[in-house]
Design a protein around this motif. Sequence first.
Motif, mmCIF file in Angstrom:
data_model
loop_
_atom_site.group_PDB
_atom_site.id
_atom_site.type_symbol
_atom_site.label_atom_id
_atom_site.label_comp_id
_atom_site.label_asym_id
_atom_site.label_seq_id
_atom_site.Cartn_x
_atom_site.Cartn_y
_atom_site.Cartn_z
ATOM 1 N N SER A 133 0.729 -1.351 -0.141
ATOM 2 C CA SER A 133 0.041 -0.096 -0.014
ATOM 3 C C SER A 133 0.763 1.158 0.053
ATOM 4 O O SER A 133 2.115 1.280 0.485
ATOM 5 C CB SER A 133 -0.953 -0.022 1.120
ATOM 6 O OG SER A 133 -0.123 -0.039 2.282
ATOM 7 N N LYS A 134 0.371 2.360 -0.568
ATOM 8 C CA LYS A 134 1.076 3.656 -0.705
ATOM 9 C C LYS A 134 0.258 4.826 0.121
ATOM 10 O O LYS A 134 -1.063 4.730 -0.068
ATOM 11 C CB LYS A 134 1.267 4.022 -2.106
ATOM 12 C CG LYS A 134 2.149 3.200 -2.800
ATOM 13 C CD LYS A 134 2.722 3.764 -3.981
ATOM 14 C CE LYS A 134 1.632 3.956 -5.070
ATOM 15 N NZ LYS A 134 2.015 4.674 -6.257
ATOM 16 N N THR A 135 0.899 5.560 0.596
ATOM 17 C CA THR A 135 0.399 7.097 0.853
ATOM 18 C C THR A 135 0.978 7.874 -0.060
ATOM 19 O O THR A 135 2.274 8.504 0.139
ATOM 20 C CB THR A 135 0.469 7.408 2.406
ATOM 21 O OG1 THR A 135 0.293 6.405 3.147
ATOM 22 C CG2 THR A 135 0.068 8.443 2.878
ATOM 23 N N LEU A 145 4.443 7.461 -1.363
ATOM 24 C CA LEU A 145 5.590 6.681 -0.255
ATOM 25 C C LEU A 145 5.061 5.403 -0.024
ATOM 26 O O LEU A 145 3.555 5.256 0.416
ATOM 27 C CB LEU A 145 5.625 7.509 1.065
ATOM 28 C CG LEU A 145 6.536 6.805 2.065
ATOM 29 C CD1 LEU A 145 8.026 6.812 1.587
ATOM 30 C CD2 LEU A 145 6.345 7.959 3.278
ATOM 31 N N PHE A 146 5.520 4.329 0.072
ATOM 32 C CA PHE A 146 5.296 3.061 0.288
ATOM 33 C C PHE A 146 5.641 3.085 2.023
ATOM 34 O O PHE A 146 6.541 2.427 2.177
ATOM 35 C CB PHE A 146 6.148 1.806 -0.301
ATOM 36 C CG PHE A 146 5.573 1.752 -1.588
ATOM 37 C CD1 PHE A 146 4.738 0.563 -1.951
ATOM 38 C CD2 PHE A 146 6.080 2.439 -2.806
ATOM 39 C CE1 PHE A 146 4.305 0.173 -3.207
ATOM 40 C CE2 PHE A 146 5.790 2.279 -3.947
ATOM 41 C CZ PHE A 146 4.906 1.361 -4.459
ATOM 42 N N GLU A 147 4.620 3.593 2.688
ATOM 43 C CA GLU A 147 4.941 4.059 3.995
ATOM 44 C C GLU A 147 5.513 2.818 5.041
ATOM 45 O O GLU A 147 6.493 3.015 5.649
ATOM 46 C CB GLU A 147 3.805 4.711 4.645
ATOM 47 C CG GLU A 147 4.301 5.364 6.153
ATOM 48 C CD GLU A 147 2.953 6.080 6.638
ATOM 49 O OE1 GLU A 147 3.153 6.991 7.413
ATOM 50 O OE2 GLU A 147 1.833 6.296 5.934
ATOM 51 N N ASN A 173 10.422 1.371 -8.784
ATOM 52 C CA ASN A 173 9.426 0.598 -7.972
ATOM 53 C C ASN A 173 9.849 -0.863 -8.385
ATOM 54 O O ASN A 173 9.919 -1.708 -7.215
ATOM 55 C CB ASN A 173 8.065 0.776 -7.937
ATOM 56 C CG ASN A 173 7.467 2.096 -7.577
ATOM 57 O OD1 ASN A 173 8.559 2.892 -6.627
ATOM 58 N ND2 ASN A 173 6.483 2.762 -7.807
ATOM 59 N N HIS A 230 11.178 -0.561 0.085
ATOM 60 C CA HIS A 230 11.271 0.630 -0.678
ATOM 61 C C HIS A 230 11.335 1.865 0.218
ATOM 62 O O HIS A 230 10.559 1.953 1.228
ATOM 63 C CB HIS A 230 10.090 0.755 -1.576
ATOM 64 C CG HIS A 230 9.664 1.793 -2.730
ATOM 65 N ND1 HIS A 230 10.247 3.135 -2.457
ATOM 66 C CD2 HIS A 230 9.316 1.579 -3.872
ATOM 67 C CE1 HIS A 230 10.206 3.905 -3.542
ATOM 68 N NE2 HIS A 230 9.851 3.087 -4.452
#
Length: 291
Positions: free
Chosen positions: A119-121, A124-126, A202, A212
């Motif tokens: 998942s990303k924010t 950013l792949f937090e 990515n 990442h």
Amino acid sequence: MTEHSAWRISLANKIAPAFTTNPKIEACFVFGSAALGVSDQYSDLELAFIWSQLPSAEALQAAAQRVGATKWEIEPYGVAQQAWLEQFYMYGMKVEAGHWARETIDNIVIDVVERYDVSKTGLLFEKQAIASHLQRAVVLYGEDLINQWQAQLSPYPEELAIAMVQKQLKFRPFDGQHILTERLEIPMLYENNCAITRWLLNILFGINRIYHPGFKWTRYFVGEMPIKPPDFFARLERVFQSDAATATYELRKLVEETFDLVEHCLPQIDLQQQRETYNRLYLRWELPADR
């Protein structure tokens, strides 16, 4: 390690005791450019504090004041805002301190290594970024806990590599880039170039089994990658510093070579449909001869 990195780590060792005397602190470490050893004159100092129970904002402000911090600010931060992001200045330099509950980090590590979370924010792949910070941490306090998380994160899961690559297989027909190049639609062309470059990076993080870290210090992380197209970073520079036609040609080659690497490193991923989409040509309408 640069002199800037060494100085920031020395400063971190002066700041940390103001927090680590609290019995609810379980770990503290430096992350970001200082931990990588690449800080320069523009770099902040980034610190992480792990708590058995998150403190109040007032308690954090009091700790910062004990070390002579100025311009103190704080805001909720992180995955579902289950953390504090604190900011203050020391010797005129910005210090960013993230504060997480141990349970939050436990859950993030499990999400990454057992649920293969991609998942990303925003960009950013937090959760993976936190995994990367843990792996590269300069530990100031709580070494046993950090070692425990590092052991969980190693090795990088094969299923996560597959999920990372599959998430990026959304390349549109590259013929659109040729059309934009012919028309000299420079803003759209380079906006697309940025998106395609991020997808390539990515994918390369995935096939190199690197959590990442985000898109800062790209040259450093590309240098760590054993699997990549030849002269990858130098060719990326050409994509953004050459004339439009040269940039488009170079980017197309990088995408095709990256597809080849995916097929070699992760043969269980079927690229046939993605390649067909990528190679599809848009229709051209010629003027009739008797116009």
